[in-house]
Design a protein around this motif. Sequence first.
Motif, PDB file in Angstrom:
ATOM      1  N   VAL A  84       2.430  -5.589   4.380  1.00  0.00           N
ATOM      2  CA  VAL A  84       2.502  -5.598   5.841  1.00  0.00           C
ATOM      3  C   VAL A  84       3.520  -6.657   6.261  1.00  0.00           C
ATOM      4  N   SER A  99       4.951  -7.624  11.909  1.00  0.00           N
ATOM      5  CA  SER A  99       3.974  -6.607  12.328  1.00  0.00           C
ATOM      6  C   SER A  99       2.617  -7.254  12.575  1.00  0.00           C
ATOM      7  N   ASP A 107       2.919  -9.161  15.863  1.00  0.00           N
ATOM      8  CA  ASP A 107       2.866  -8.231  17.006  1.00  0.00           C
ATOM      9  C   ASP A 107       1.447  -7.753  17.271  1.00  0.00           C
ATOM     10  N   CYS A 116       6.533 -10.245   3.725  1.00  0.00           N
ATOM     11  CA  CYS A 116       5.382  -9.361   3.864  1.00  0.00           C
ATOM     12  C   CYS A 116       4.137 -10.014   3.250  1.00  0.00           C
ATOM     13  N   TRP A 142      -4.948  -3.165  18.094  1.00  0.00           N
ATOM     14  CA  TRP A 142      -4.347  -2.496  16.947  1.00  0.00           C
ATOM     15  C   TRP A 142      -5.307  -1.548  16.245  1.00  0.00           C
TER      16      TRP A 142
END
Length: 376
Positions: free
Chosen positions: A176, A180, A183, A224, A276
């Motif tokens: 991930v 991201s 956010d 990530c 999310w």
Amino acid sequence: MIRVIIMDDEPLALINMEKKLKEFNSIEVIKSFTTAKDLLAEGPSLDFQVAFLDVEMPGMNGLEIARLLKEWNKNVYIVFVTAYRDYAVQAFEIHSLDYLLKPISKARLETTINRIQELLHLEKNSTPTLIRNKPALTIQCFGGFVVLHDDKAVHWRTVKTKELFSFLFSNLNSLVPRDSIIDALWSETEYKKARVQLHTTVSYLRTTLSALGYLEVIQHANGCYILQLEDFQCDAHDLEHILNRKMETGKLDIETAEALIQNYQGEYMATLDYPWITSKANFMNNQFTLLLHDLVEHYTAINDVKKREHILLLTIEHNPYSDKTIQQLIKHYIDVDNRANAVKIYNNFKRTLIADLGILPEHETTELFNAISVEL
């Protein structure tokens, strides 16, 4: 005793740090270094559990030394000691246990040592995962998000620590991107602050999981993060396994499916108000509906009318606006000669549609009801 090495290019700072550590009876300082050259020469032959490293040093800095130590022994605990805050983000990315700012008080150092003692105690007394009959970690996703370890609720240091774990767990074994995550969890926070908060929260989460015996399960590479967990039980993962096995073999694992249904608590992460979640929740709720439909087909095939009715009623509870399920339930009541319940279920369904959505049942549903009404 906790075996410790210290590294600082300033001799006075090194002496001061060693003096502070020796005030604790649980600490054994086995070696101190002022240069990377000395550490490279002697370090591989030393048996130590914790390294206290200054960050700002000539040649190889503390961050580079930490990466090297992790290559020697991935289980070594790193504690950075520095007069600067600027390296906090990089320090957390290296899986450091703590980040101490000079001058260090005895109380602050004691907090760090207590954390080390707790983690080492758990490592020593933990049962190897391969011989456990039942996973120690249980994660319930349907109806909320409850994480238990040895049947006790896991304590999260902050609300964001729990949310970060739920986010990474929803993307288990997948890389991930850092942005991201920002956010999703810190969309309203200025980027630089959000990045620091992310790395702080990652550090908290690593500490929590390490205390449970799950070491090095959060990795960071190329911007990530990835959560890799083994030896756990989760209702959402059980659901996906059941459906995947059915696709592979053409057969439904009835026993496992019934156990999952029996423990069903509600929609996926239903009690969490995280923006999310929506997409993942929709997918998992649809997967659960597929399992219910498969069970209805199974019970119809073996003529188990009692279990078929139970699953159809659960399907309506799960999706109260499904004309298809109402039609199946009406036909079920016709089959068992209980037209009164068929009428009742239709009227309740119609009222729900009008009140919640401002629509009427589909034509086929109404035609089925009208046929029953004529017979009555």
